[in-house]
Design a protein around this motif. Sequence first.
Motif, PDB file in Angstrom:
ATOM      1  N   THR A 378     -19.513  -7.191 -26.583  1.00 14.10           N
ATOM      2  CA  THR A 378     -20.910  -6.897 -26.272  1.00 14.10           C
ATOM      3  C   THR A 378     -20.933  -5.981 -25.055  1.00 14.10           C
ATOM      4  O   THR A 378     -19.903  -5.706 -24.455  1.00 14.10           O
ATOM      5  CB  THR A 378     -21.713  -8.163 -25.916  1.00 14.10           C
ATOM      6  N   ASP A 379     -22.123  -5.571 -24.700  1.00 17.45           N
ATOM      7  CA  ASP A 379     -22.233  -4.729 -23.506  1.00 17.45           C
ATOM      8  C   ASP A 379     -22.517  -5.545 -22.260  1.00 17.45           C
ATOM      9  O   ASP A 379     -22.777  -4.996 -21.199  1.00 17.45           O
ATOM     10  CB  ASP A 379     -23.322  -3.681 -23.702  1.00 17.45           C
ATOM     11  N   TYR A 380     -22.495  -6.841 -22.385  1.00 21.60           N
ATOM     12  CA  TYR A 380     -22.812  -7.673 -21.224  1.00 21.60           C
ATOM     13  C   TYR A 380     -21.520  -8.068 -20.513  1.00 21.60           C
ATOM     14  O   TYR A 380     -21.018  -9.174 -20.677  1.00 21.60           O
ATOM     15  CB  TYR A 380     -23.613  -8.897 -21.649  1.00 21.60           C
ATOM     16  N   CYS A 381     -21.020  -7.156 -19.756  1.00 20.46           N
ATOM     17  CA  CYS A 381     -19.711  -7.379 -19.159  1.00 20.46           C
ATOM     18  C   CYS A 381     -19.805  -7.453 -17.646  1.00 20.46           C
ATOM     19  O   CYS A 381     -20.659  -6.819 -17.037  1.00 20.46           O
ATOM     20  CB  CYS A 381     -18.769  -6.243 -19.511  1.00 20.46           C
ATOM     21  N   PHE A 382     -18.935  -8.224 -17.087  1.00 20.25           N
ATOM     22  CA  PHE A 382     -18.771  -8.138 -15.644  1.00 20.25           C
ATOM     23  C   PHE A 382     -17.300  -7.983 -15.298  1.00 20.25           C
ATOM     24  O   PHE A 382     -16.423  -8.282 -16.114  1.00 20.25           O
ATOM     25  CB  PHE A 382     -19.427  -9.306 -14.903  1.00 20.25           C
ATOM     26  N   VAL A 383     -17.093  -7.465 -14.125  1.00 19.91           N
ATOM     27  CA  VAL A 383     -15.773  -6.994 -13.764  1.00 19.91           C
ATOM     28  C   VAL A 383     -15.439  -7.533 -12.390  1.00 19.91           C
ATOM     29  O   VAL A 383     -16.285  -7.541 -11.502  1.00 19.91           O
ATOM     30  CB  VAL A 383     -15.773  -5.445 -13.731  1.00 19.91           C
ATOM     31  N   LEU A 384     -14.221  -7.986 -12.237  1.00 20.71           N
ATOM     32  CA  LEU A 384     -13.790  -8.468 -10.932  1.00 20.71           C
ATOM     33  C   LEU A 384     -12.615  -7.623 -10.481  1.00 20.71           C
ATOM     34  O   LEU A 384     -11.658  -7.428 -11.238  1.00 20.71           O
ATOM     35  CB  LEU A 384     -13.365  -9.929 -11.031  1.00 20.71           C
ATOM     36  N   LYS A 385     -12.718  -7.119  -9.287  1.00 19.90           N
ATOM     37  CA  LYS A 385     -11.592  -6.329  -8.801  1.00 19.90           C
ATOM     38  C   LYS A 385     -11.575  -6.313  -7.282  1.00 19.90           C
ATOM     39  O   LYS A 385     -12.585  -6.537  -6.627  1.00 19.90           O
ATOM     40  CB  LYS A 385     -11.657  -4.903  -9.329  1.00 19.90           C
ATOM     41  N   HIS A 386     -10.420  -6.032  -6.779  1.00 18.19           N
ATOM     42  CA  HIS A 386     -10.293  -5.837  -5.347  1.00 18.19           C
ATOM     43  C   HIS A 386     -11.094  -4.591  -4.971  1.00 18.19           C
ATOM     44  O   HIS A 386     -11.022  -3.579  -5.658  1.00 18.19           O
ATOM     45  CB  HIS A 386      -8.814  -5.645  -5.008  1.00 18.19           C
ATOM     46  N   PRO A 387     -11.862  -4.676  -3.897  1.00 23.25           N
ATOM     47  CA  PRO A 387     -12.727  -3.532  -3.582  1.00 23.25           C
ATOM     48  C   PRO A 387     -11.961  -2.229  -3.368  1.00 23.25           C
ATOM     49  O   PRO A 387     -12.507  -1.160  -3.545  1.00 23.25           O
ATOM     50  CB  PRO A 387     -13.440  -3.958  -2.292  1.00 23.25           C
ATOM     51  N   GLN A 388     -10.704  -2.319  -3.035  1.00 23.45           N
ATOM     52  CA  GLN A 388      -9.993  -1.081  -2.767  1.00 23.45           C
ATOM     53  C   GLN A 388      -9.524  -0.364  -4.028  1.00 23.45           C
ATOM     54  O   GLN A 388      -9.210   0.807  -3.996  1.00 23.45           O
ATOM     55  CB  GLN A 388      -8.782  -1.356  -1.871  1.00 23.45           C
ATOM     56  N   ILE A 389      -9.460  -1.091  -5.107  1.00 34.13           N
ATOM     57  CA  ILE A 389      -8.992  -0.451  -6.337  1.00 34.13           C
ATOM     58  C   ILE A 389     -10.062   0.509  -6.855  1.00 34.13           C
ATOM     59  O   ILE A 389     -11.217   0.128  -6.997  1.00 34.13           O
ATOM     60  CB  ILE A 389      -8.672  -1.506  -7.412  1.00 34.13           C
ATOM     61  N   GLN A 390      -9.656   1.722  -7.095  1.00 33.45           N
ATOM     62  CA  GLN A 390     -10.631   2.732  -7.504  1.00 33.45           C
ATOM     63  C   GLN A 390     -10.306   3.328  -8.862  1.00 33.45           C
ATOM     64  O   GLN A 390     -11.074   4.109  -9.390  1.00 33.45           O
ATOM     65  CB  GLN A 390     -10.667   3.867  -6.469  1.00 33.45           C
ATOM     66  N   LYS A 391      -9.163   3.013  -9.358  1.00 32.88           N
ATOM     67  CA  LYS A 391      -8.779   3.604 -10.632  1.00 32.88           C
ATOM     68  C   LYS A 391      -8.489   2.485 -11.617  1.00 32.88           C
ATOM     69  O   LYS A 391      -8.311   1.346 -11.234  1.00 32.88           O
ATOM     70  CB  LYS A 391      -7.506   4.442 -10.430  1.00 32.88           C
ATOM     71  N   GLU A 392      -8.371   2.879 -12.855  1.00 35.69           N
ATOM     72  CA  GLU A 392      -8.039   1.888 -13.863  1.00 35.69           C
ATOM     73  C   GLU A 392      -6.749   1.189 -13.473  1.00 35.69           C
ATOM     74  O   GLU A 392      -5.806   1.833 -13.014  1.00 35.69           O
ATOM     75  CB  GLU A 392      -7.815   2.589 -15.210  1.00 35.69           C
TER      76      GLU A 392
END
Lengths: 663, 663
Positions: A378-392
């Motif tokens: 679905t399009d209802y996604c959330f993402v968790l990442k370290h704030p410093q990561i900027q690329k895939e």
Amino acid sequence: MGESNEDIDQMFSNLLGEMDLLTQSLGVDTLPPPDPKPPRAEFNYSVGFKDLNESLNALEDQDLDALMADLVADISEAEQRTIHAQKESSQNQHHPASLEVPDFSGAAALGYGASVAAVSVSQYEDDLPPPPADPMLDLPLPPPPPEPLSQEEEAAQAKADKIKLALEKLKEAKVKKLVVKVHMNDNSTKSLMVDERQLARDVLDNLFEKTHCDCNVDWCLYEIYTELQIERIFEDHENVVEVLSDWTRDTENKVLFLEKEEKYAVFKNPQNFYLNNKGKKEGKETNEKMNAKNKESLLEESFCGTSIIVPELEGALYLKEDGKKSWKRRYFLLRASGIYYVPKGKTKTSRDLACFIQFENVNIYYGIQCKMKYKAPTDYCFVLKHPQIQKESQYIKYLCCDDARTLNQWVMGTRIAKYGKTLYDNYQRAMARAGLASRWTNLGTVSTGPPAPPAPPATGLKTGTTQANGQIPQAAHSVSAVLEEAQRHAETTKDKKPALGNHEPGAPRAHQLPKSSLPPPPPLRRSSDVCGSPKTAPRAKGPGGGFPAPPDDSLPPPPPPPPLEDDQLPPPPPDFNDAPPDFVPPPPPSFAGDAGSPLPPPPPPPPAPAPEVAKPPPVGVKRPPVPPKRKENPAPPGGGGSGEQDFMSDLMKALQKKRGNIS
Amino acid sequence: MAGMKTATGDYIDSSWELRVFVGEEDPEAESVTLRVTGESHIGGVLLKVVEEIKRKQDWSDHAIWWEQKRQWLLQTHWTLDKYGILADARLFFGPQHRPIILRLPNRRALRLRASFSQPLFQAVAAICRLLSIRHPEELSLLRAPEKKEKKKKEKEPEEELYDLTKVVLAGGVAPALFRGMPAHFSDSTQTEACYHMLSRPQPPPDPLLLQRLPRPSSLLDKTQLHSRWLDSSRCLMQQGIKAGDMLWLRFKYYSFFDLDPKTDPVRLTQLYEQARWDLLLEETDCTEEEMMVFAALQYHINKLSQSGEVGEPTGTDPGLDDLDAALNNLEVKLEGSASTDVLDNLTTIPELKDHLRIFRPRKLTLKGYRQHWVVFKETTLSYYKSQDEAPGDPIQQLNLKGCEVVPDVNVASQKFYIKLLVPSPEGMSEIHLRCQDEQQYAHWMAGCRLASKGRTMADSSYASEVQAILAFLSLQRTGGGGSGNHPQGPDASAEGINPYGLVAPRFQRKFKAKQLTPRILEAHQNVAQLSLSEAQLRFIQAWQSLPDFGISYVVVRFKGSRKDEILGIANNRLIRIDLAVGDMVKTWRFSNMRQWNVNWDIRQVAIEFDEHINVAFSCVSASCRIVHEYIGGYIFLSTRERARGEELDEDLFLQLTGGHEAF
């Protein structure tokens, strides 16, 4: 032309007046000029700009004023320098301003070196223009357009001084500052100076004052990672500079200023988050509505105890497998300590849970169009990442919910778990701010209304030219100053950023005038324009955001050949630039595109703007004056409401007409 | 008075003989026989009894207990007739306050005198005043569980029994502070020791003991405890408690009002202890990650409490003690800074340089650790091929801010690895450092930890961080360093704490001590800076945010249902739980509750919620009075307001929690 000159005159005289005041208040000592190039290394970024010049330009008209205000407010600190500058400025008043400016930008360019990135980093110290104008005098001056020049020069000079002062001040404070381009919800942008101590809340307050929106709690700074297609709301307590420092230099990330009801949804309808999973059947209807008192007690219970309560949240979500495009359905649970999942064959009792992620080092983002990009269910996604990561990266975790409601619950739940009571404190502060704003608006409109018209004569500043349209801004300015004053008294609680916050308000406030159906329109914005307008860039901006460009008829032919780029040459372009925003935006400051060559590419004024028009967003929108009237104008009142905008633009038109007649 | 008789010895009034035993319900007790009439007042009877006994003694605490009716005759102006007392009444003349042994939340035993004649609510309030625990309404007494006979002998003798029976409190007034403790504790060294026991956390329990203690294996087991609560509205005597009995003092209602480390050292500590045991005995479940945090906090708390760094001024005489404290503080500060000075007074920017072996895990890399010259400055780690190349460009430079630091240490095999997960725009890069010995490891590790939080080694906490790491390493050496999965015996030496004493037994089974230690250490870095009371508070907060926190379980049977289910009672809601699976079936919030009724005859509780939701159940595992009291108690607690301070509306409490005899 004449008309625009008058404007400038007017503004210039304002400036002089201000300076006089300043000098008086300062007493008269002459101090040695500050070191031209202090050795200290401190660096500043600009976020969202193609290069330094652009950011500086954008900065000038809006923020130098603010910084100046800072200075004024904090005289003791800046005393020496200010005095010095005063002297100089008076000495140099008749020197062509362009001198100063070019020098400055040149220095800036040097300091910067390569400016390809959208985020430019500049060495402000190095940029620091040698304080006095003297050396520059020797420089061969590109003779600016003769007549108006002297005034414009002065204006430019004044502006240069301001820049100097501001930079001095920056250096003095040793505070890292960013020039941030903030995208407004109408596609325009605003450039802000954000220092490293400022929290998102401060920046919002600043924007409130610049845009004159309704200040409700839904307004937020919003970061968008264009490349990763993720975005999130800045928490009010977050340090903006810190967050932006994680961006790469060539980033296409953007900061937006917009309303998001998700921001504090939990505090408006806590029942949707806290009472949700219980009593699934009859719960649905009963939970939809809840009276205020129950909400309050629910909030109190959840956020005011010894520890906060994280909403109970669990359910099956899709997890994107590391590095693959496949999604696996797992049962997840939210706990205060992190997000957990139920391993295969286990139960969901605490002891069996496996930790999926803890919140300490990650932020939560909304994923945009993950369905397309990652084949999410679905399009209802959330993402968790370290704030410093900027690329895939495999370290970015993607989760996908079945519906929007669930998505919002997870995002909000995670924010609650991560930030705890801070979130609630932020909300209460935002509420207080919103309350203050609405009270203030009322006050403002009432008091501004009547005094506005008479004001012009009242303001006794040196007015070189007493033209009608010249006075108007003046009037507005003084009014706003009064308001400002009042406001200052009113909001004692306001925080430390007196400059950015308090002085600037003048501008937005001015826009209130129209509301009260009084004509004194093109106020502060205008004046600030002039003082800070050696460059067209700001100019273009100024009028758009601020107001009333002179009518079209005043369209002066593109000013001749100022050999120097626009940014250096303040005078002519700006003016007519103001005038014809709708049409041929003349002058344009090409510096932006020209990357790094601030100097003299002869300014093909007319063409420059054109391209800009064509590609506003990508370039960085810095020069969005293009669609000035419709787009930029709304910006300031933007928050205010849509109805107002039309009214405003009507008013503006009328005003321009009037002005046109006069001139 | 009664007892008039003729010359022949016949009584001519309607008097009769009343036998009163002296002492505490001992059938063998001495007795006195009085001549009374129905009109005799209790007060008169008391007087006569005292006269008859002919012993000089303070009788003021004595009163008459009527055994058959299980009732104290406390209304001295009532007549025997009014009480309905006839000659066959078995009356005991005994003290109202009798010694009991309290098992405190920290599992220590304490002898003190409690009121046997007041409602339990008041008796507990008096006990709490003696122990200086505020908000006694949150606590209550439980019967001690029946002991299994076998193990009795080994344990009992060694236990230390604190005695407060001699201490008398001036009524009413809050005890004044003297030498950092309530005045009544400072009388003797024994009582002082007792206060320390109350106000300071106990060392971790012996892991062997922990394994032996009963733990609930199912929800059903968790209901057992709650059948033992005593009645708040009746006195101890009425509930069959005898002098010298053991009772448990526990926080009963999980709604802790106004927890204040400054004024509540005993309360905070006891609450912490209860929380700790709750977790260690698996009454409340938590995840592995959470347990590590709890373990780290316990370790930290224990360390602080052992070293006597109580950290906060524990209530002081305003004068000298403050000064002393200030001086002490100063001393500590000076010392602290001095020690760091030693490290880095020569170089203002402290840095570490050394040969370390580095391993960078990458795909398809099999290379092992290679020696590099590594320089660690500020928050940046750079490494070079060799020392000679150091001035040049490093092979790689990593800013450790925001990185994850994972220790991988085994003292026994001299393995000192630091795993770093360093965020960068592209993702996380992993790098492993291998140190040679403990010292090197501790210094680099501490540097990495600080850097990950954005601090440099110039930070004042660096030295203490190094010490903490060394301490933890030694812990590993002494404590769990051994091969075994087998917990070692009690290890009371200051340094060596067995990590098994810090976690619930199921983790003892799951992990070897050497696996546990680094994880606890890892969690410890986040809490290492907390003061004792902060750490306790943090522990309590983390406990409170567990999903299962604060739920008291009772087996009930819902009306219309044919199987037993569990009713969970929390501070804001009732939860219906499936007995077999443990799933929450339904939740009702107190805020929606209209009323509740108890039918004492059929032992049924009926509750009405908003919107005509009716729930009725009969209680199986505990008497319905316990459920009733829980509900009423929580309602009562929710009415507390800060403004009212510590005054208790006892009547309201009894009204809400009392049974039919209360009305």
